[in-house]
Design a protein around this motif. Structure first.
Motif, PDB file in Angstrom:
ATOM      1  N   VAL A  27       0.846  -1.189   0.000  1.00 21.74           N
ATOM      2  CA  VAL A  27       0.000   0.000   0.000  1.00 21.74           C
ATOM      3  C   VAL A  27       0.883   1.242   0.000  1.00 21.74           C
ATOM      4  CG1 VAL A  27      -1.691   1.310   1.348  1.00 21.74           C
ATOM      5  CG2 VAL A  27      -1.957  -1.167   1.079  1.00 21.74           C
ATOM      6  N   ASN A  28       0.587   2.155  -0.924  1.00 21.80           N
ATOM      7  CA  ASN A  28       1.353   3.391  -1.052  1.00 21.80           C
ATOM      8  C   ASN A  28       1.220   4.234   0.214  1.00 21.80           C
ATOM      9  OD1 ASN A  28       1.428   6.455  -1.945  1.00 21.80           O
ATOM     10  ND2 ASN A  28       2.694   5.273  -3.369  1.00 21.80           N
ATOM     11  N   ASN A  29       2.289   4.904   0.579  1.00 23.21           N
ATOM     12  CA  ASN A  29       2.306   5.678   1.825  1.00 23.21           C
ATOM     13  C   ASN A  29       1.212   6.741   1.887  1.00 23.21           C
ATOM     14  OD1 ASN A  29       3.393   7.507   0.023  1.00 23.21           O
ATOM     15  ND2 ASN A  29       5.334   7.724   1.075  1.00 23.21           N
ATOM     16  N   SER A  30       0.840   7.329   0.774  1.00 21.14           N
ATOM     17  CA  SER A  30      -0.184   8.378   0.797  1.00 21.14           C
ATOM     18  C   SER A  30      -1.563   7.836   1.179  1.00 21.14           C
ATOM     19  CB  SER A  30      -0.257   9.076  -0.559  1.00 21.14           C
ATOM     20  OG  SER A  30      -0.691   8.170  -1.562  1.00 21.14           O
ATOM     21  N   VAL A  31      -1.806   6.563   0.963  1.00 18.58           N
ATOM     22  CA  VAL A  31      -3.110   5.954   1.241  1.00 18.58           C
ATOM     23  C   VAL A  31      -3.402   5.931   2.747  1.00 18.58           C
ATOM     24  CG1 VAL A  31      -4.461   3.823   1.025  1.00 18.58           C
ATOM     25  CG2 VAL A  31      -3.037   4.608  -0.882  1.00 18.58           C
ATOM     26  N   TYR A  32      -2.371   5.822   3.563  1.00 19.02           N
ATOM     27  CA  TYR A  32      -2.570   5.781   5.007  1.00 19.02           C
ATOM     28  C   TYR A  32      -3.256   7.052   5.504  1.00 19.02           C
ATOM     29  CZ  TYR A  32       0.338   1.615   5.196  1.00 19.02           C
ATOM     30  OH  TYR A  32       0.831   0.341   5.029  1.00 19.02           O
ATOM     31  N   PHE A  33      -2.992   8.168   4.853  1.00 13.75           N
ATOM     32  CA  PHE A  33      -3.644   9.414   5.255  1.00 13.75           C
ATOM     33  C   PHE A  33      -5.132   9.383   4.922  1.00 13.75           C
ATOM     34  CE2 PHE A  33       0.846  10.440   5.025  1.00 13.75           C
ATOM     35  CZ  PHE A  33       1.028  10.982   6.285  1.00 13.75           C
ATOM     36  N   LYS A  34      -5.530   8.657   3.899  1.00 16.06           N
ATOM     37  CA  LYS A  34      -6.955   8.424   3.607  1.00 16.06           C
ATOM     38  C   LYS A  34      -7.567   7.540   4.689  1.00 16.06           C
ATOM     39  CE  LYS A  34      -7.987  10.464  -0.290  1.00 16.06           C
ATOM     40  NZ  LYS A  34      -8.970  11.532  -0.320  1.00 16.06           N
ATOM     41  N   TYR A  35      -6.819   6.516   5.111  1.00 16.11           N
ATOM     42  CA  TYR A  35      -7.300   5.676   6.204  1.00 16.11           C
ATOM     43  C   TYR A  35      -7.547   6.529   7.455  1.00 16.11           C
ATOM     44  CZ  TYR A  35      -5.477   1.593   3.546  1.00 16.11           C
ATOM     45  OH  TYR A  35      -5.190   0.625   2.610  1.00 16.11           O
ATOM     46  N   PHE A  36      -6.582   7.391   7.776  1.00 16.86           N
ATOM     47  CA  PHE A  36      -6.731   8.277   8.933  1.00 16.86           C
ATOM     48  C   PHE A  36      -7.954   9.176   8.759  1.00 16.86           C
ATOM     49  CE2 PHE A  36      -1.826   8.441   9.775  1.00 16.86           C
ATOM     50  CZ  PHE A  36      -1.831   7.115  10.165  1.00 16.86           C
ATOM     51  N   GLU A  37      -8.114   9.717   7.574  1.00 21.46           N
ATOM     52  CA  GLU A  37      -9.244  10.601   7.301  1.00 21.46           C
ATOM     53  C   GLU A  37     -10.569   9.861   7.509  1.00 21.46           C
ATOM     54  OE1 GLU A  37     -10.200  13.716   3.837  1.00 21.46           O
ATOM     55  OE2 GLU A  37     -10.128  11.634   3.149  1.00 21.46           O
ATOM     56  N   ASN A  38     -10.655   8.631   7.036  1.00 19.12           N
ATOM     57  CA  ASN A  38     -11.882   7.850   7.216  1.00 19.12           C
ATOM     58  C   ASN A  38     -12.209   7.675   8.699  1.00 19.12           C
ATOM     59  OD1 ASN A  38     -12.079   7.597   4.443  1.00 19.12           O
ATOM     60  ND2 ASN A  38     -11.224   5.530   4.388  1.00 19.12           N
ATOM     61  N   ALA A  39     -11.203   7.390   9.507  1.00 20.24           N
ATOM     62  CA  ALA A  39     -11.415   7.232  10.949  1.00 20.24           C
ATOM     63  C   ALA A  39     -11.760   8.572  11.602  1.00 20.24           C
ATOM     64  CB  ALA A  39     -10.177   6.618  11.602  1.00 20.24           C
ATOM     65  N   ARG A  40     -11.115   9.640  11.158  1.00 16.92           N
ATOM     66  CA  ARG A  40     -11.392  10.973  11.710  1.00 16.92           C
ATOM     67  C   ARG A  40     -12.852  11.368  11.444  1.00 16.92           C
ATOM     68  NH1 ARG A  40      -7.368  13.316   9.699  1.00 16.92           N
ATOM     69  NH2 ARG A  40      -8.259  14.159   7.792  1.00 16.92           N
ATOM     70  N   ILE A  41     -13.312  11.128  10.225  1.00 13.25           N
ATOM     71  CA  ILE A  41     -14.692  11.483   9.881  1.00 13.25           C
ATOM     72  C   ILE A  41     -15.678  10.614  10.662  1.00 13.25           C
ATOM     73  CG2 ILE A  41     -16.375  11.564   7.994  1.00 13.25           C
ATOM     74  CD1 ILE A  41     -14.171  13.840   8.058  1.00 13.25           C
ATOM     75  N   ALA A  42     -15.358   9.350  10.872  1.00  9.01           N
ATOM     76  CA  ALA A  42     -16.208   8.485  11.700  1.00  9.01           C
ATOM     77  C   ALA A  42     -16.263   9.008  13.137  1.00  9.01           C
ATOM     78  CB  ALA A  42     -15.700   7.044  11.664  1.00  9.01           C
ATOM     79  N   TYR A  43     -15.114   9.453  13.651  1.00  9.43           N
ATOM     80  CA  TYR A  43     -15.072  10.026  15.002  1.00  9.43           C
ATOM     81  C   TYR A  43     -15.939  11.283  15.058  1.00  9.43           C
ATOM     82  CZ  TYR A  43     -13.105  11.239  19.559  1.00  9.43           C
ATOM     83  OH  TYR A  43     -12.949  11.522  20.898  1.00  9.43           O
ATOM     84  N   PHE A  44     -15.772  12.158  14.053  1.00  6.66           N
ATOM     85  CA  PHE A  44     -16.578  13.386  14.000  1.00  6.66           C
ATOM     86  C   PHE A  44     -18.068  13.047  13.960  1.00  6.66           C
ATOM     87  CE2 PHE A  44     -13.190  16.307  11.845  1.00  6.66           C
ATOM     88  CZ  PHE A  44     -12.423  16.259  12.995  1.00  6.66           C
ATOM     89  N   GLY A  45     -18.415  11.998  13.232  1.00  5.98           N
ATOM     90  CA  GLY A  45     -19.812  11.574  13.180  1.00  5.98           C
ATOM     91  C   GLY A  45     -20.316  11.113  14.535  1.00  5.98           C
ATOM     92  N   LYS A  46     -19.485  10.401  15.257  1.00  2.00           N
ATOM     93  CA  LYS A  46     -19.877   9.901  16.583  1.00  2.00           C
ATOM     94  C   LYS A  46     -20.174  11.051  17.533  1.00  2.00           C
ATOM     95  CE  LYS A  46     -18.447   7.186  20.536  1.00  2.00           C
ATOM     96  NZ  LYS A  46     -17.992   5.851  20.865  1.00  2.00           N
ATOM     97  N   ILE A  47     -19.347  12.091  17.492  1.00  2.00           N
ATOM     98  CA  ILE A  47     -19.542  13.208  18.426  1.00  2.00           C
ATOM     99  C   ILE A  47     -20.344  14.355  17.806  1.00  2.00           C
ATOM    100  CG2 ILE A  47     -17.464  12.613  19.720  1.00  2.00           C
ATOM    101  CD1 ILE A  47     -16.123  15.096  18.466  1.00  2.00           C
ATOM    102  N   LYS A  48     -20.784  14.183  16.560  1.00  2.00           N
ATOM    103  CA  LYS A  48     -21.603  15.169  15.852  1.00  2.00           C
ATOM    104  C   LYS A  48     -20.940  16.546  15.805  1.00  2.00           C
ATOM    105  CE  LYS A  48     -25.965  12.798  16.819  1.00  2.00           C
ATOM    106  NZ  LYS A  48     -25.364  11.515  16.866  1.00  2.00           N
ATOM    107  N   VAL A  49     -19.636  16.541  15.604  1.00  2.00           N
ATOM    108  CA  VAL A  49     -18.873  17.790  15.618  1.00  2.00           C
ATOM    109  C   VAL A  49     -19.255  18.713  14.453  1.00  2.00           C
ATOM    110  CG1 VAL A  49     -16.821  17.030  14.327  1.00  2.00           C
ATOM    111  CG2 VAL A  49     -16.591  18.775  16.056  1.00  2.00           C
TER     112      VAL A  49
END
Length: 150
Positions: A27-49
């Protein structure tokens, strides 16, 4: 594997896609930042930020991010991505991420992101709404850090 993500209140799962790999067959190194983004947006959804901040013309803006690669991911695999907030300040918070390979039962990468509250009308940094601070504190059980000197 679950013990690798016990301290993360938000964990998402996704498949590693064939198209995420590069010429070196991982997996290309840049893809990990997409993985992080997906988790960040899920977190934001959980707390309704997003809903809470939009009413005040505020946006959570990524100020900086980093990744430490621990092992290469390859197709086929599935991963779990954990997200948590480790530091909470008046106008910003630090997120931490962990990517775990299901196939290898190991941590593939860890990262952080500094997220700041940005006032979209005034075009400047602003304080986090107290409602956002309170919900983060309840999810993470952490206290606000005084950053008035920053």
């Amino acid at each position: 594997m679950n013990n690798l993500l016990n301290d993360f209140p938000v964990v998402i799962e996704q498949a590693v896609a064939w198209g995420e790999m590069d010429a070196l067959n991982h997996v290309n190194n840049s893809v990990y930042f997409k993985y992080f983004e997906n988790a960040r947006i899920a977190y934001f959804g959980k707390i309704k930020v997003m809903q809470q901040m939009q009413t005040l013309a505020l946006a959570p803006v990524l100020a900086s991010t980093q990744c430490r690669f621990k092992m290469p991911l390859t197709y086929p695999d599935s991963i779990s991505i954990g997200a948590r907030i480790s530091e909470l300040n008046n106008d910003r918070f630090m997120m931490e991420y962990r990517v775990v390979s299901h196939k290898n039962q190991r941590t593939a990468a860890e990262g952080t992101a500094l997220v700041v509250a940005y006032n979209t009308k005034a075009q400047r940094k602003d304080n986090l709404p107290s409602s956002v601070v309170e919900v983060i504190r309840s999810v993470e059980r952490i206290n606000l850090v005084d950053n008035t000197s920053l």
